[in-house]
Write a protein that holds these residues in place. Structure first.
Motif, PDB file in Angstrom:
ATOM      1  N   ALA A 157       0.983  -0.852   0.202  1.00 54.28           N
ATOM      2  CA  ALA A 157      -0.273  -0.086   0.423  1.00 54.28           C
ATOM      3  C   ALA A 157       0.500   1.037  -0.585  1.00 54.28           C
ATOM      4  N   GLN A 158       2.298   1.172   0.527  1.00 50.94           N
ATOM      5  CA  GLN A 158       3.012   2.480   0.418  1.00 50.94           C
ATOM      6  C   GLN A 158       3.749   2.675  -1.000  1.00 50.94           C
ATOM      7  N   HIS A 159       4.407   1.397  -1.851  1.00 53.64           N
ATOM      8  CA  HIS A 159       5.111   1.620  -2.609  1.00 53.64           C
ATOM      9  C   HIS A 159       4.266   1.629  -4.395  1.00 53.64           C
ATOM     10  N   LEU A 160       5.483   1.991  -4.706  1.00 57.87           N
ATOM     11  CA  LEU A 160       4.601   2.174  -6.208  1.00 57.87           C
ATOM     12  C   LEU A 160       5.882   1.634  -6.874  1.00 57.87           C
ATOM     13  N   GLU A 250       4.403  10.829  -3.842  1.00 59.29           N
ATOM     14  CA  GLU A 250       2.596  10.644  -3.947  1.00 59.29           C
ATOM     15  C   GLU A 250       3.193   9.970  -2.137  1.00 59.29           C
ATOM     16  N   ARG A 251       3.996   9.861  -1.104  1.00 53.87           N
ATOM     17  CA  ARG A 251       3.614   9.083   0.184  1.00 53.87           C
ATOM     18  C   ARG A 251       3.127  10.546   0.872  1.00 53.87           C
ATOM     19  N   ILE A 252       3.872  11.109   0.853  1.00 50.92           N
ATOM     20  CA  ILE A 252       2.986  12.655   1.054  1.00 50.92           C
ATOM     21  C   ILE A 252       1.802  13.223   0.910  1.00 50.92           C
ATOM     22  N   ALA A 253       1.094  13.196  -0.406  1.00 48.07           N
ATOM     23  CA  ALA A 253       0.197  12.532  -1.150  1.00 48.07           C
ATOM     24  C   ALA A 253      -0.815  11.810  -0.590  1.00 48.07           C
ATOM     25  N   LEU A 254      -0.484  10.539  -0.239  1.00 45.69           N
ATOM     26  CA  LEU A 254      -0.777   9.331   1.169  1.00 45.69           C
ATOM     27  C   LEU A 254      -1.430   9.881   2.327  1.00 45.69           C
ATOM     28  N   VAL A 255      -0.429  10.352   3.252  1.00 47.46           N
ATOM     29  CA  VAL A 255      -1.003  11.278   4.135  1.00 47.46           C
ATOM     30  C   VAL A 255      -1.505  11.835   4.652  1.00 47.46           C
ATOM     31  N   LYS A 256      -1.255  12.630   4.006  1.00 49.80           N
ATOM     32  CA  LYS A 256      -1.969  14.037   3.506  1.00 49.80           C
ATOM     33  C   LYS A 256      -3.689  14.071   3.327  1.00 49.80           C
ATOM     34  N   GLY A 257      -3.886  13.093   2.232  1.00 46.78           N
ATOM     35  CA  GLY A 257      -5.206  12.496   1.434  1.00 46.78           C
ATOM     36  C   GLY A 257      -6.019  11.638   2.400  1.00 46.78           C
ATOM     37  N   GLY A 258      -5.537  10.760   3.397  1.00 50.40           N
ATOM     38  CA  GLY A 258      -5.524  10.016   4.418  1.00 50.40           C
ATOM     39  C   GLY A 258      -5.780   9.028   3.129  1.00 50.40           C
ATOM     40  N   HIS A 259      -5.547   8.420   2.344  1.00 51.60           N
ATOM     41  CA  HIS A 259      -5.923   7.094   1.249  1.00 51.60           C
ATOM     42  C   HIS A 259      -5.438   5.831   2.531  1.00 51.60           C
ATOM     43  N   LYS A 260      -6.444   5.195   1.829  1.00 50.05           N
ATOM     44  CA  LYS A 260      -5.584   3.419   1.905  1.00 50.05           C
ATOM     45  C   LYS A 260      -4.937   3.185   1.370  1.00 50.05           C
ATOM     46  N   THR A 261      -3.987   3.448  -0.273  1.00 48.02           N
ATOM     47  CA  THR A 261      -3.374   2.534  -0.863  1.00 48.02           C
ATOM     48  C   THR A 261      -3.132   3.642  -1.598  1.00 48.02           C
ATOM     49  N   ILE A 262      -1.624   3.762  -1.978  1.00 52.65           N
ATOM     50  CA  ILE A 262      -0.468   5.127  -1.998  1.00 52.65           C
ATOM     51  C   ILE A 262      -1.287   5.153  -3.914  1.00 52.65           C
ATOM     52  N   LYS A 263      -1.350   3.760  -4.954  1.00 53.76           N
ATOM     53  CA  LYS A 263      -2.080   3.583  -6.183  1.00 53.76           C
ATOM     54  C   LYS A 263      -3.023   4.932  -6.805  1.00 53.76           C
ATOM     55  N   ARG A 264      -3.505   4.993  -5.414  1.00 52.06           N
ATOM     56  CA  ARG A 264      -4.669   6.225  -5.309  1.00 52.06           C
ATOM     57  C   ARG A 264      -4.316   7.466  -6.033  1.00 52.06           C
ATOM     58  N   VAL A 265      -2.539   7.647  -6.107  1.00 47.57           N
ATOM     59  CA  VAL A 265      -2.331   9.048  -6.224  1.00 47.57           C
ATOM     60  C   VAL A 265      -0.895   9.474  -7.088  1.00 47.57           C
ATOM     61  N   PHE A 271      -7.014   6.300 -11.879  1.00 44.37           N
ATOM     62  CA  PHE A 271      -7.266   7.005 -10.907  1.00 44.37           C
ATOM     63  C   PHE A 271      -6.479   8.965 -11.488  1.00 44.37           C
ATOM     64  N   ILE A 272      -7.678   9.398 -11.145  1.00 45.69           N
ATOM     65  CA  ILE A 272      -7.120  11.083 -10.907  1.00 45.69           C
ATOM     66  C   ILE A 272      -7.266  12.024  -9.950  1.00 45.69           C
ATOM     67  N   ASP A 273      -6.389  12.058  -9.544  1.00 49.45           N
ATOM     68  CA  ASP A 273      -6.011  12.398  -8.019  1.00 49.45           C
ATOM     69  C   ASP A 273      -7.037  11.849  -6.887  1.00 49.45           C
ATOM     70  N   GLY A 274      -6.669  11.319  -6.603  1.00 54.99           N
ATOM     71  CA  GLY A 274      -6.963   9.951  -5.971  1.00 54.99           C
ATOM     72  C   GLY A 274      -8.677   8.866  -6.484  1.00 54.99           C
ATOM     73  N   VAL A 275      -9.142   9.556  -7.577  1.00 58.83           N
ATOM     74  CA  VAL A 275     -10.761   9.658  -7.715  1.00 58.83           C
ATOM     75  C   VAL A 275     -10.358   8.375  -8.742  1.00 58.83           C
ATOM     76  N   PRO A 276     -11.421   7.370  -8.586  1.00 55.32           N
ATOM     77  CA  PRO A 276     -11.191   6.244  -9.593  1.00 55.32           C
ATOM     78  C   PRO A 276     -11.603   6.536 -10.815  1.00 55.32           C
ATOM     79  N   LEU A 277     -11.260   6.346 -12.855  1.00 53.24           N
ATOM     80  CA  LEU A 277     -12.217   6.813 -13.636  1.00 53.24           C
ATOM     81  C   LEU A 277     -12.871   6.015 -13.589  1.00 53.24           C
ATOM     82  N   SER A 278     -12.891   4.452 -13.375  1.00 52.44           N
ATOM     83  CA  SER A 278     -14.009   3.440 -13.560  1.00 52.44           C
ATOM     84  C   SER A 278     -15.183   3.538 -13.488  1.00 52.44           C
ATOM     85  N   VAL A 279     -16.176   4.483 -13.489  1.00 52.00           N
ATOM     86  CA  VAL A 279     -17.321   5.025 -12.756  1.00 52.00           C
ATOM     87  C   VAL A 279     -18.038   5.501 -13.689  1.00 52.00           C
TER      88      VAL A 279
END
Ligand code: ATP
Ligand code: MG
Length: 279
Positions: A157-160, A250-265, A271-279
């Protein structure tokens, strides 16, 4: 007998950012499926309106804003100069970082030919650039680079595999013996520029640097700092004191955004800015 979401439904809920719903149980499959359809519909609607807001008003991702905040602090407040160097480096450059055949980091390197790879870190190029700038201009040299680094990670969840490192280095600016103080004060100032108040500075063992000063938030490493003169320096023709810190954007964005996984950011086509495109 009660039933829970199927694994496909749970995966979909995770993508839509509703992991907390995954453990729910239902009286029947029909009830479960109806609940899933309703939750999915609502979450898709919310994601779509977030994407519309990004396109109409926000325009940039949190990760980009974080990078800009750090860069503005470095350039405007601290007098650093931004440099840009190639993402492809030679095997020799890695070896000079002590990342030789027997080093664990060697297995994480993406090779593109027998003697060229995608850089796993910015330090090799920065060593060369800071040395040359100091040779030409003398005096203290303050530079930084923000760019992609590549490491084969056993995905968590913390590695890309591709992430953005912002690495700043201050060369020939402080006296021997002052490096630790300088490193700590630069790390603290960077965190203040990021608007993060709760963090820890921790000394950790490192295979490349021996020891690093890590910046951590809730156990997540945001940055590693180190200083010289250092055993690696001679190979680079570098002999003066230096301090440097590498932040994972991305680690900073992960922590600041409170996301579950770094893939979102991270850099993404899903994903764009943490939001899934598959909607
Ligand atoms: P970790 O121990 O968390 O794997 P590291 O100590 O190997 O990280 P460093 O070499 O210190 O990482 O890199 C500096 C910073 O770059 C880290 O503090 C982290 O914020 C970020 N970083 C490193 N590897 C990754 C990765 N695979 N994905 C995202 N960010 C990373
Ligand atoms: Mg580290």
């Amino acid at each position: 007998m009660s039933t829970g979401f199927t694994s496909t439904q749970r995966e979909r809920l995770a993508i839509l950012g509703a992991d907390e719903q995954a453990g729910r149980s239902f009286a029947s499959e029909a009830e479960r499926n109806q609940a899933f359809t309703e939750i999915e519909k609502k979450l898709c609607r919310e994601s779509r309106s977030r994407i519309e807001r990004i396109l109409a008003e926000k325009h940039t991702s949190d990760a980009f804003d974080i990078q800009c905040a750090l860069e503005r602090w470095l350039i405007e407040d601290m007098g650093f100069t931004k440099v840009a160097t190639p993402s492809i480096i030679s095997s020799d450059m890695l070896s000079k970082m002590s990342i030789t055949e027997d080093n664990r980091l060697r297995d994480q390197v993406f090779w593109i030919s027998s003697n060229k790879c995608l850089r796993p870190m910015l330090a090799p190029n920065l060593y060369v650039v800071m040395r040359e700038l100091h040779r030409i201009a003398g005096g203290p040299v303050r530079i930084f680079e923000s760019g992609s680094c590549f490491r084969k990670e056993t995905q968590g969840a913390q590695h890309l595999n591709e992430f953005t490192m912002l690495n700043f280095v201050e060369f020939a600016a402080c006296k021997q013996g002052e490096q630790v103080d300088r490193l700590e004060s630069l790390s603290k100032a960077a965190m203040s520029a990021l608007g993060i108040e709760k963090y820890e500075l921790k000394y950790e063992k490192s295979t490349v640097y021996g020891e690093t000063l890590d910046v951590e938030v809730s156990g997540v490493e945001l940055a590693s700092g180190s200083f010289g003169p250092h055993r690696l320096d001679a190979a680079w023709g570098v002999f003066e004191p230096w301090v440097g810190v590498g932040f994972g954007i991305e680690r900073i964005a992960l922590v600041k955004g409170g996301h579950k996984t770094i893939k979102r950011v991270g850099k993404s086509i899903t994903f764009i800015d943490g939001v899934p495109l598959s909607v």
